[in-house]
Design an enzyme around this catalytic site. Structure first.
Site, mmCIF file in Angstrom:
data_model
loop_
_atom_site.group_PDB
_atom_site.id
_atom_site.type_symbol
_atom_site.label_atom_id
_atom_site.label_comp_id
_atom_site.label_asym_id
_atom_site.label_seq_id
_atom_site.Cartn_x
_atom_site.Cartn_y
_atom_site.Cartn_z
ATOM 1 N N GLU A 111 21.437 -26.659 14.482
ATOM 2 C CA GLU A 111 21.834 -28.036 14.156
ATOM 3 C C GLU A 111 21.909 -28.311 12.649
ATOM 4 O OE1 GLU A 111 19.201 -30.576 16.371
ATOM 5 O OE2 GLU A 111 19.717 -29.645 18.288
ATOM 6 N N ASN A 155 23.433 -22.361 16.608
ATOM 7 C CA ASN A 155 23.309 -23.211 17.801
ATOM 8 C C ASN A 155 23.420 -24.680 17.411
ATOM 9 O OD1 ASN A 155 22.590 -23.309 20.719
ATOM 10 N ND2 ASN A 155 20.758 -24.393 19.991
ATOM 11 N N HIS A 215 24.578 -30.690 25.999
ATOM 12 C CA HIS A 215 23.975 -31.949 26.450
ATOM 13 C C HIS A 215 25.099 -32.983 26.570
ATOM 14 C CE1 HIS A 215 20.016 -30.324 25.664
ATOM 15 N NE2 HIS A 215 20.336 -30.086 24.403
ATOM 16 N N GLU A 260 21.886 -25.066 26.264
ATOM 17 C CA GLU A 260 20.912 -26.120 26.577
ATOM 18 C C GLU A 260 21.518 -27.156 27.526
ATOM 19 O OE1 GLU A 260 19.076 -27.881 23.143
ATOM 20 O OE2 GLU A 260 19.113 -26.020 21.977
ATOM 21 N N ASP A 313 22.437 -29.854 30.060
ATOM 22 C CA ASP A 313 22.030 -30.864 31.040
ATOM 23 C C ASP A 313 23.045 -31.997 30.971
ATOM 24 O OD1 ASP A 313 21.208 -32.293 28.709
ATOM 25 O OD2 ASP A 313 19.116 -31.733 28.999
#
Length: 370
Positions: A147, A188, A225, A255, A257
Site C-alpha cells: 500500500e 501488494n 476488498h 485479500e 472479501d
C-alpha cells in the site's frame, strides 16, 4: 478467446464433496487460500477447516508478521505470532504467503519518527534481513511492500517515503531478494483491481522505476476488498491484469472479501455477492499469469469488516456458523467447470463452450439448492 463465462451445475451431493483448493488446482491455479489470524488458532472448528488442504492450499498470517508484531522495539525481534501460523503450514504442507515486510500502517513509533534517509535505509535493511531471514525457505511469496499509494495515485506520505522517496521501495525489494532469493516478491495494494485508475497507472510506473533500478519484483497482489453490487466486472479485472502481466511473472488476488453494505441481507443480496465473487475467480482463471486467490479469512466470525465498517459485513464465503454461502457454491461450481473444460490446458474455444452453461441459469440452480 472466449472462455468460461458460466458454470456447470453440480448436484448438491457433488458440491458437498468439492472443496475450493482441490478444484482450483484441478482448474490450473496454484492454490486457493485464506488468511488466518492468531485469535482464531484455539478454535477447533475453525482450525479443522483452515487446515484442510483440499479447501485451502495456502495460508497467510493476517497480522503476525507485520512490523508492529515482529520488531516493536528497535533491534528486538519477536516471531511468536508469525511462527504460530507458519508452523501450521509446515504441519499441513500448505503454502505460506508471508505478509508484510514494509507497510505504512501498524508501524512502531520509533520507525515513524525517523526522518533521516541513511537511518531509514539501515532500519529497513535490518528489519528485512531479520524477518525475511527468519522465514527464509518457508515463504512461497512475500508481500514486500504494501500500500505505497493513495487512491489518487500519489505516493502515500509514509515515514519511509518522507525519508527516502521511491527509493525505499527499490531498496526493500533488493534486500528481500538478497535475504530470501527463493521467495516470490510481491507489491501488494487495494483499489488496483478496476481498470483503469490513477492508482493503477502509478503502480505500473513505480514497478517500472524499481525494476529499472535493478530490483526484482516477481508479482503484483491485488487485494480484492470490495462491496456487493459495486465490485469490478470480470472485464475490468482482466484489463487490469493484462497491463500488470506485461511487468511481472505472476499475479494473485491476495485479500479478497466482498462485503454487504446493509444488513440483514436478502436472497437477492446473497445472489449478487455470489456473482461478484464469480467475477474475481473467473478473471483469475482467464488470466494466464494469475496463480491464485486468497480470501481475507473464510468465515464472518473472524472478518475484519464489521470493526472497520460498522453496519456492514457478511463478506466471507462461510457465515458465522460455518455454513457455506451461495457465493461458496457458485465459486466451487465455476472452478469445477473450468477444470472440466480444460481452461488452462489448451482446450479449444469450441470445447470450452460445449462444456459450459449460462451464468443466469447456473446461479438460479445454485440459489435454489442453497
Amino acid at each position: 478467446m472466449k472462455i468460461v463465462q458460466a458454470l456447470i451445475a453440480l448436484a448438491a451431493t457433488q458440491l458437498a464433496e468439492c472443496q475450493l483448493n482441490k478444484l482450483a488446482k484441478a482448474a490450473g491455479l496454484k492454490y486457493f487460500g485464506t488468511a488466518i489470524d492468531n485469535p482464531s488458532l484455539n478454535n477447533q472448528q475453525y482450525m479443522r477447516i483452515a487446515r484442510d488442504t483440499d479447501e485451502f492450499g495456502s495460508i497467510t498470517p493476517a497480522n503476525g508478521q507485520k512490523w508492529s508484531n515482529t520488531e516493536s522495539s528497535q533491534g528486538r525481534f519477536n516471531y511468536g505470532s508469525g511462527d504460530a501460523i507458519a508452523n501450521i503450514a509446515k504441519q499441513t504442507g500448505q503454502l505460506l504467503r508471508c505478509h508484510t515486510l514494509v507497510w505504512y500502517n501498524q508501524l512502531p513509533g520509533w520507525v515513524s519518527s525517523t526522518l533521516n534517509r541513511d537511518q531509514m535505509q539501515r532500519i529497513i535493511t535490518t528489519h528485512i534481513q531479520n524477518v525475511a531471514g527468519h522465514y527464509k525457505g518457508q515463504c512461497y511469496a512475500w508481500d514486500v511492500v504494501n500500500e505505497a499509494f493513495e487512491d489518487d495515485g500519489k505516493f502515500r506520505n509514509s515515514a519511509m517515503y518522507r525519508a527516502m522517496g521511491v527509493d525505499y521501495i527499490t531498496h526493500s525489494f533488493k534486500i528481500a531478494a538478497q535475504t530470501d532469493p527463493g521467495a516470490k516478491l510481491y507489491y501488494n495494494d487495494f483499489n488496483i483491481e478496476r481498470c483503469c485508475n490513477a492508482k493503477i497507472n502509478a503502480t505500473i510506473a513505480m514497478i517500472k522505476t524499481v525494476q529499472a533500478a535493478g530490483a526484482r519484483v516477481d508479482g503484483i497482489g491485488m487485494q480484492g476488498h470490495s462491496r456487493v453490487g459495486k465490485s469490478p466486472s470480470k472485464r475490468e479485472l482482466m484489463d487490469t491484469m493484462a497491463r500488470f502481466s506485461e511487468l511481472v511473472e505472476e499475479l494473485a488476488y491476495t485479500e479478497v472479501d466482498i462485503r454487504h453494505t446493509k444488513l440483514p441481507t436478502s436472497a437477492a443480496d446473497r445472489e449478487q455477492q455470489a456473482k461478484d465473487y464469480l467475477d474475481v475467480v473467473g478473471a483469475c482463471l482467464e488470466t494466464p499469469k494469475c496463480v491464485g486467490i486468497t480470501i481475507w479469512d473464510y468465515t464472518d466470525q473472524y472478518s475484519w469488516i464489521p470493526g472497520q465498517y460498522p453496519g456492514e459485513g457478511e463478506a466471507c464465503l462461510w457465515d458465522r456458523s460455518y455454513g457455506k454461502k451461495p457465493a461458496y457454491t457458485s465459486v466451487a461450481s465455476l472452478l469445477a467447470s473450468a477444470a472440466s473444460a480444460g481452461l488452462r490446458s489448451g482446450a479449444t474455444p469450441a470445447a470450452v463452450e460445449a462444456r459450459t452453461i449460462t451464468v443466469a441459469t447456473t446461479l438460479a440452480t445454485v440459489t435454489a439448492s442453497a
